[in-house]
Design a protein around this motif. Sequence first.
Motif, short mmCIF file in Angstrom:
data_model
loop_
_atom_site.label_atom_id
_atom_site.label_comp_id
_atom_site.label_asym_id
_atom_site.label_seq_id
_atom_site.Cartn_x
_atom_site.Cartn_y
_atom_site.Cartn_z
N ILE A 1 0.86 -1.19 0.00
CA ILE A 1 0.00 0.00 0.00
C ILE A 1 0.89 1.24 0.00
CG2 ILE A 1 -1.87 1.21 1.17
CD1 ILE A 1 -2.78 -1.46 2.28
N ALA A 2 1.26 1.61 -1.20
CA ALA A 2 2.13 2.77 -1.40
C ALA A 2 1.93 3.24 -2.83
CB ALA A 2 3.60 2.39 -1.17
N GLY A 3 2.22 4.49 -3.08
CA GLY A 3 2.09 4.96 -4.44
C GLY A 3 1.89 6.46 -4.51
N THR A 4 1.80 6.94 -5.73
CA THR A 4 1.49 8.34 -6.01
C THR A 4 0.44 8.34 -7.12
OG1 THR A 4 3.10 8.67 -7.80
CG2 THR A 4 3.92 8.92 -5.53
N GLU A 5 0.07 9.53 -7.58
CA GLU A 5 -0.91 9.61 -8.65
C GLU A 5 -0.28 9.45 -10.03
OE1 GLU A 5 0.07 13.95 -7.52
OE2 GLU A 5 0.17 11.93 -6.66
N TYR A 6 1.04 9.24 -10.09
CA TYR A 6 1.74 9.18 -11.37
C TYR A 6 1.97 7.74 -11.80
CZ TYR A 6 2.37 14.04 -10.14
OH TYR A 6 2.14 15.34 -9.78
N SER A 7 2.26 7.56 -13.09
CA SER A 7 2.45 6.21 -13.61
C SER A 7 3.59 6.21 -14.63
CB SER A 7 1.15 5.71 -14.27
OG SER A 7 0.73 6.60 -15.29
N GLY A 8 4.01 5.00 -15.02
CA GLY A 8 5.09 4.85 -15.98
C GLY A 8 6.45 4.80 -15.30
N PRO A 9 7.50 4.42 -16.05
CA PRO A 9 8.84 4.29 -15.46
C PRO A 9 9.35 5.55 -14.79
CG PRO A 9 8.77 3.30 -17.65
CD PRO A 9 7.46 4.01 -17.46
N ASP A 10 8.99 6.72 -15.35
CA ASP A 10 9.48 7.97 -14.77
C ASP A 10 8.88 8.26 -13.40
OD1 ASP A 10 11.23 9.56 -16.83
OD2 ASP A 10 9.64 8.63 -18.00
N ALA A 11 7.80 7.56 -13.06
CA ALA A 11 7.16 7.76 -11.75
C ALA A 11 7.86 7.00 -10.64
CB ALA A 11 5.69 7.34 -11.82
N ALA A 12 8.74 6.05 -11.00
CA ALA A 12 9.42 5.23 -9.99
C ALA A 12 10.32 6.08 -9.11
CB ALA A 12 10.23 4.13 -10.67
N ILE A 13 10.25 5.84 -7.80
CA ILE A 13 11.07 6.60 -6.86
C ILE A 13 11.68 5.67 -5.81
CG2 ILE A 13 9.89 8.81 -7.11
CD1 ILE A 13 8.19 8.14 -4.70
N SER A 14 12.84 6.06 -5.33
CA SER A 14 13.50 5.29 -4.28
C SER A 14 12.81 5.53 -2.94
CB SER A 14 14.97 5.70 -4.16
OG SER A 14 15.67 5.45 -5.36
N GLY A 15 12.78 4.49 -2.11
CA GLY A 15 12.24 4.63 -0.76
C GLY A 15 10.74 4.71 -0.68
N LEU A 16 10.04 4.39 -1.76
CA LEU A 16 8.58 4.49 -1.78
C LEU A 16 7.93 3.62 -0.71
CD1 LEU A 16 5.96 5.51 -3.20
CD2 LEU A 16 6.12 3.50 -4.68
N PHE A 17 8.54 2.47 -0.39
CA PHE A 17 7.91 1.49 0.48
C PHE A 17 8.38 1.55 1.92
CE2 PHE A 17 8.19 -0.03 -3.88
CZ PHE A 17 6.85 -0.21 -4.17
N GLU A 18 9.29 2.45 2.23
CA GLU A 18 9.80 2.58 3.59
C GLU A 18 8.67 2.93 4.55
OE1 GLU A 18 12.27 2.41 6.70
OE2 GLU A 18 13.04 2.12 4.66
N GLY A 19 8.47 2.05 5.55
CA GLY A 19 7.45 2.29 6.56
C GLY A 19 6.03 2.02 6.10
N LYS A 20 5.84 1.55 4.87
CA LYS A 20 4.51 1.30 4.35
C LYS A 20 4.06 -0.13 4.67
CE LYS A 20 3.99 5.28 2.27
NZ LYS A 20 5.33 5.88 2.33
N GLY B 1 11.99 -2.06 3.92
CA GLY B 1 11.38 -1.28 4.99
C GLY B 1 9.88 -1.41 5.15
N MET B 2 9.29 -2.49 4.65
CA MET B 2 7.85 -2.62 4.71
C MET B 2 7.37 -3.33 5.98
SD MET B 2 6.45 -3.21 0.88
CE MET B 2 5.03 -2.22 1.32
N ARG B 3 6.18 -2.93 6.44
CA ARG B 3 5.50 -3.64 7.52
C ARG B 3 4.57 -4.67 6.88
NH1 ARG B 3 4.35 1.93 9.39
NH2 ARG B 3 2.32 1.63 8.43
N ILE B 4 4.38 -5.80 7.55
CA ILE B 4 3.58 -6.89 6.98
C ILE B 4 2.30 -7.07 7.77
CG2 ILE B 4 3.53 -9.34 6.36
CD1 ILE B 4 5.57 -7.70 4.80
N ARG B 5 1.18 -7.17 7.06
CA ARG B 5 -0.11 -7.55 7.64
C ARG B 5 -0.65 -8.73 6.85
NH1 ARG B 5 -3.79 -4.15 10.02
NH2 ARG B 5 -5.04 -6.06 10.06
N TYR B 6 -1.33 -9.64 7.55
CA TYR B 6 -1.91 -10.81 6.89
C TYR B 6 -3.43 -10.69 6.90
CZ TYR B 6 2.79 -12.63 7.48
OH TYR B 6 4.16 -12.80 7.43
N MET B 7 -4.05 -11.08 5.79
CA MET B 7 -5.49 -10.91 5.65
C MET B 7 -6.00 -11.89 4.60
SD MET B 7 -7.21 -7.15 5.07
CE MET B 7 -6.26 -6.44 6.41
N ASN B 8 -7.25 -12.30 4.71
CA ASN B 8 -7.78 -13.13 3.63
C ASN B 8 -8.23 -12.22 2.48
OD1 ASN B 8 -10.74 -12.53 3.78
ND2 ASN B 8 -10.58 -13.49 5.80
#
Length: 283
Positions: free
Chosen positions: A118-137, A163-170
């Motif tokens: 559960i991470a992201g921005t409103e942008y798409s495509g390769p140019d939207a990729a950023i470092s550290g997007l998932f830290e703490g997510k 750096g991601m936190r894990i949750r388990y769910m069905n």
Amino acid sequence: MKNIYTIGIGLIGGSLAKDIKASNPDVVIHGISRKESTLDRALSLKLIDKKATLDDVKQADMVIISIPVDATVKLLPIVLDKIPDTALVIDAGSTKEAICKVVEHHPKRRNFLAAHPIAGTEYSGPDAAISGLFEGKTNIICEVEKTAFKLQEKALKLFKDIGMRIRYMNPEAHDRHIAYVSHLSHISSFMLGKTVIDKEKNERDIFDMAGSGFASTVRLAKSSPEMWAPIFKQNKGNIVETLDEYINNLTHFKTLMEAGDFEAIFNEMKNTNYIKEILKGIN
């Protein structure tokens, strides 16, 4: 883990590739896309090390699928057919029930891990990729018990490394909850944007008067329809239910406005302020 293949190299796939490479420099990231131009751009941005095709996943240690969810449903069984018995396939889709269902009887079901970072921005495509997007997510993992334990361990290490936190769910609970906190937000943003555009045909007036409140509320309307329309389709039942509740609240607010009951409106807003406590600490 040496060879990772990422199918889809946009915001999520590209950001995953960047973070995985940063924490595991010896890994070789292979990119797969329908468009040659996407692969060329991903190479130039150093999101991937090499171009690849779908048939190449027979050499994979791990495959990450981050494409629209309708395409994932079609492609996932094919990828599982092609991978070696030791490989792990992870998807990153925003819906989980249909994706899990399509491979529930696949002979290599144990090689698949259903995930939703559960991470992201409103942008798409390769140019939207950023470092550290998932830290703490948070990363939601579904049906973890159906994935081979050694492959689970590989995935969990990878998620921990970035750096991601894990949750388990069905899958059913995931799709129900995500309809409220993600899918409804996007619909609200799209429809707010539509309302303003339909009403204010003079775009200069919109931009001259738009403040940070409007900009932040309508931000998600810049998201990719190619990605979000399939999400809405797959999660239709849950989304219709959330829309019913949302529309009821809007109708109630309108009724209070028409009646001039601004004390009740104040109390509605005051009670809703509690969401500040619920969301405390979320980036």
